[in-house]
Design an enzyme around this catalytic site. Sequence first.
Site, mmCIF file in Angstrom:
data_model
loop_
_atom_site.group_PDB
_atom_site.id
_atom_site.type_symbol
_atom_site.label_atom_id
_atom_site.label_comp_id
_atom_site.label_asym_id
_atom_site.label_seq_id
_atom_site.Cartn_x
_atom_site.Cartn_y
_atom_site.Cartn_z
ATOM 1 N N VAL A 15 0.827 -1.215 0.000
ATOM 2 C CA VAL A 15 0.000 0.000 0.000
ATOM 3 C C VAL A 15 0.862 1.266 0.000
ATOM 4 O O VAL A 15 0.614 2.205 -0.756
ATOM 5 C CB VAL A 15 -0.968 0.009 1.206
ATOM 6 C CG1 VAL A 15 -1.916 1.192 1.110
ATOM 7 C CG2 VAL A 15 -1.762 -1.297 1.280
ATOM 8 N N GLY A 136 -11.107 -2.094 0.553
ATOM 9 C CA GLY A 136 -10.084 -1.612 -0.390
ATOM 10 C C GLY A 136 -10.459 -0.350 -1.127
ATOM 11 O O GLY A 136 -10.620 0.719 -0.538
ATOM 12 N N GLY A 189 -0.720 -9.318 -3.794
ATOM 13 C CA GLY A 189 -0.605 -8.346 -2.696
ATOM 14 C C GLY A 189 -1.844 -8.277 -1.827
ATOM 15 O O GLY A 189 -2.035 -7.325 -1.080
ATOM 16 N N LYS A 207 -13.174 -5.320 9.588
ATOM 17 C CA LYS A 207 -13.843 -4.375 8.677
ATOM 18 C C LYS A 207 -15.318 -4.225 9.042
ATOM 19 O O LYS A 207 -15.870 -3.125 9.014
ATOM 20 C CB LYS A 207 -13.694 -4.867 7.238
ATOM 21 C CG LYS A 207 -12.251 -4.845 6.753
ATOM 22 C CD LYS A 207 -12.081 -5.629 5.471
ATOM 23 C CE LYS A 207 -10.641 -5.622 5.002
ATOM 24 N NZ LYS A 207 -10.342 -6.594 3.960
HETATM 25 P P1 NAP Z 1 3.120 -4.939 3.749
HETATM 26 O O1 NAP Z 1 3.260 -5.083 2.292
HETATM 27 O O2 NAP Z 1 3.443 -6.072 4.642
HETATM 28 O O3 NAP Z 1 3.991 -3.658 4.189
HETATM 29 C C1 NAP Z 1 4.148 -3.269 5.515
HETATM 30 C C2 NAP Z 1 5.191 -2.171 5.558
HETATM 31 O O4 NAP Z 1 5.326 -1.705 6.887
HETATM 32 C C3 NAP Z 1 6.584 -2.627 5.115
HETATM 33 O O5 NAP Z 1 7.174 -1.635 4.316
HETATM 34 C C4 NAP Z 1 7.358 -2.780 6.414
HETATM 35 O O6 NAP Z 1 8.736 -2.517 6.307
HETATM 36 C C5 NAP Z 1 6.707 -1.700 7.256
HETATM 37 N N1 NAP Z 1 6.789 -1.972 8.686
HETATM 38 C C6 NAP Z 1 6.285 -3.016 9.362
HETATM 39 N N2 NAP Z 1 6.576 -2.902 10.673
HETATM 40 C C7 NAP Z 1 7.299 -1.756 10.806
HETATM 41 C C8 NAP Z 1 7.903 -1.115 11.897
HETATM 42 N N3 NAP Z 1 7.862 -1.622 13.129
HETATM 43 N N4 NAP Z 1 8.569 0.051 11.676
HETATM 44 C C9 NAP Z 1 8.638 0.578 10.422
HETATM 45 N N5 NAP Z 1 8.077 -0.010 9.351
HETATM 46 C C10 NAP Z 1 7.410 -1.158 9.544
HETATM 47 O O7 NAP Z 1 1.640 -4.487 4.131
HETATM 48 P P2 NAP Z 1 0.539 -3.847 3.196
HETATM 49 O O8 NAP Z 1 -0.140 -4.926 2.440
HETATM 50 O O9 NAP Z 1 1.091 -2.693 2.476
HETATM 51 O O10 NAP Z 1 -0.531 -3.379 4.288
HETATM 52 C C11 NAP Z 1 -0.312 -2.208 5.060
HETATM 53 C C12 NAP Z 1 -1.580 -1.909 5.848
HETATM 54 O O11 NAP Z 1 -2.656 -1.733 4.921
HETATM 55 C C13 NAP Z 1 -2.047 -3.012 6.789
HETATM 56 O O12 NAP Z 1 -2.693 -2.432 7.891
HETATM 57 C C14 NAP Z 1 -3.065 -3.782 5.955
HETATM 58 O O13 NAP Z 1 -4.011 -4.471 6.739
HETATM 59 C C15 NAP Z 1 -3.714 -2.642 5.221
HETATM 60 N N6 NAP Z 1 -4.359 -2.987 3.971
HETATM 61 C C16 NAP Z 1 -3.707 -3.701 3.034
HETATM 62 C C17 NAP Z 1 -4.342 -3.980 1.818
HETATM 63 C C18 NAP Z 1 -3.678 -4.757 0.743
HETATM 64 O O14 NAP Z 1 -4.332 -5.051 -0.263
HETATM 65 N N7 NAP Z 1 -2.400 -5.106 0.860
HETATM 66 C C19 NAP Z 1 -5.642 -3.510 1.605
HETATM 67 C C20 NAP Z 1 -6.283 -2.764 2.593
HETATM 68 C C21 NAP Z 1 -5.633 -2.509 3.791
HETATM 69 P P3 NAP Z 1 9.728 -3.417 5.382
HETATM 70 O O15 NAP Z 1 9.202 -3.284 4.000
HETATM 71 O O16 NAP Z 1 11.054 -2.786 5.552
HETATM 72 O O17 NAP Z 1 9.613 -4.801 5.932
HETATM 73 N N1 HSE Z 2 -6.010 -8.930 3.239
HETATM 74 C C1 HSE Z 2 -7.060 -8.066 2.873
HETATM 75 C C2 HSE Z 2 -7.986 -8.751 1.890
HETATM 76 C C3 HSE Z 2 -6.503 -6.811 2.256
HETATM 77 O O1 HSE Z 2 -7.610 -9.804 1.354
HETATM 78 O O2 HSE Z 2 -9.089 -8.281 1.665
HETATM 79 C C4 HSE Z 2 -7.563 -5.765 2.020
HETATM 80 O O3 HSE Z 2 -8.053 -5.284 3.226
#
Ligand code: NAP
Ligand code: HSE
Length: 428
Positions: A15, A136, A189, A207
């Site tokens: 994200v 999303g 992702g 959610k």
């Molecule tokens: P992700 O790909 O796992 O990325 C997490 C990021 O946070 C990484 O860059 C990681 O660093 C960093 N991080 C984790 N712990 C940290 C810490 N203690 N200090 C500093 N940086 C830290 O996660 P994501 O999929 O982008 O999701 C991020 C958020 O959005 C979550 O709350 C998730 O539930 C929400 N979300 C995700 C999606 C989706 O489709 N992916 C959709 C809706 C909501 P490194 O890269 O250096 O490891």
């Molecule tokens: N892990 C979540 C999903 C990301 O699959 O819907 C979006 O919130």
Amino acid sequence: MSTPLRLGIAGLGTVGVGVVRIVRTHAEMLTARCGRPVEITAVSARDRSKDRGIGLSGYTWCDDPVALAVREDVDVFVELMGGSDGAAKQATEAALAAGKDVVTANKAMLALHGQALAEKAEARGRVIRFEAAVAGGIPVVKALTEGLAANRVTRVMGVMNGTCNYILTRMEKAGLTYEEAFAEADGLGYVEADPTLDIGGIDAGHKLALLSAVAFGARPDFDGIRLEGIDKVSIEDIHQAADMGFRIKLLGVSQRTARGLEQRMQPCLVPASSPLGQLEGGTNMVVIEGDAVEQIVLRGPGAGEGPTASAVMGDVCDLARGYRVPTFGQPADQLETVPAAKSSLPAPFYLRMTLKDKPGALAQIATILGASGISIDRMRQYGDSEPEAPVLIVTHKTTRDALDEALGSMAGTDVLVSTPVALRIEEV
Ligand code: NAP
Ligand code: HSE
């Protein structure tokens, strides 16, 4: 040139990288629409040396997200690290204490701590925006808090986890195994850092708790949700349900009843021909029913880089324009504590069981259902697997309590080969 809105972004994964890309590629358009430039001043992640496919040299790097959150040159703290506690919560609290607005995609943190965080924000005249946390790319929080603000909402329901919907549909349509479908969802992702949150229904439950809060003006109550994941859904159930004209979906339903707030997130059968039944892949759908609007249906990508970053940036644009809706649509200290309903409204159920193929086995099951007041709508014995008899039953409407009583009685017989599968059939 007017004063830019300065973002500090903690989390540069799926994200976070998406948000950086939008800020860069749409800089001119954002300035035109917001009336001021939107800039990134500082970023943070765990591993500074990781190649993220984007250049970050123009931004100040902070190893510590809390230090980033309180920087003088940050107006809005954008929390995209994830996790209900730990760094995400500490940095969010620090940002609020320092008088910053917060934009987050973190449903886990808000479902568990949203009330306290919203109160902290409001005490400082700030807000937390979380459009990306629910469904999303679908602007459902905005729909409820703004466009539908004049409605008394009666029910919200939907498919809100892209990973689960992707797995269920790819298993049915492409004949993939669970493992293959999961690997594809991960590659797109969609999957949380802890995948049990997706598969166990917990992510979707987070959610639903947030949607209920904005829909019903209630304090978020994650613990009040009846929660089941898709881990017990077998390919056999997916096929049998399809044969009977249904699809299995991880479906969330929230409604205010005379018995309290009924919140369920569980695998359900829905008619295959219904809009919910036709949802495929990572697509989400949210159905909102209100006293004035009647029903609206929102459908769109529920996860992944672009759609989630789009929702984050929608919130950022509001803040750039100086538009601040309270975190849950009304002041946090005025949100009601609505007790959780102890039982759910009656519904038909799908039952799949394997019986010993011997005289009277099916009659015993029918008698037990009858004794619990459950009437059979349809029944089918399928397969040719003597000495076992696989049986499918669709009941008329009944309560979960009556069904549990019947399942308990069935367990006491000697005709079952394995524990029956029971899934609610939702009228949508
Ligand atoms: P992700 O790909 O796992 O990325 C997490 C990021 O946070 C990484 O860059 C990681 O660093 C960093 N991080 C984790 N712990 C940290 C810490 N203690 N200090 C500093 N940086 C830290 O996660 P994501 O999929 O982008 O999701 C991020 C958020 O959005 C979550 O709350 C998730 O539930 C929400 N979300 C995700 C999606 C989706 O489709 N992916 C959709 C809706 C909501 P490194 O890269 O250096 O490891
Ligand atoms: N892990 C979540 C999903 C990301 O699959 O819907 C979006 O919130």
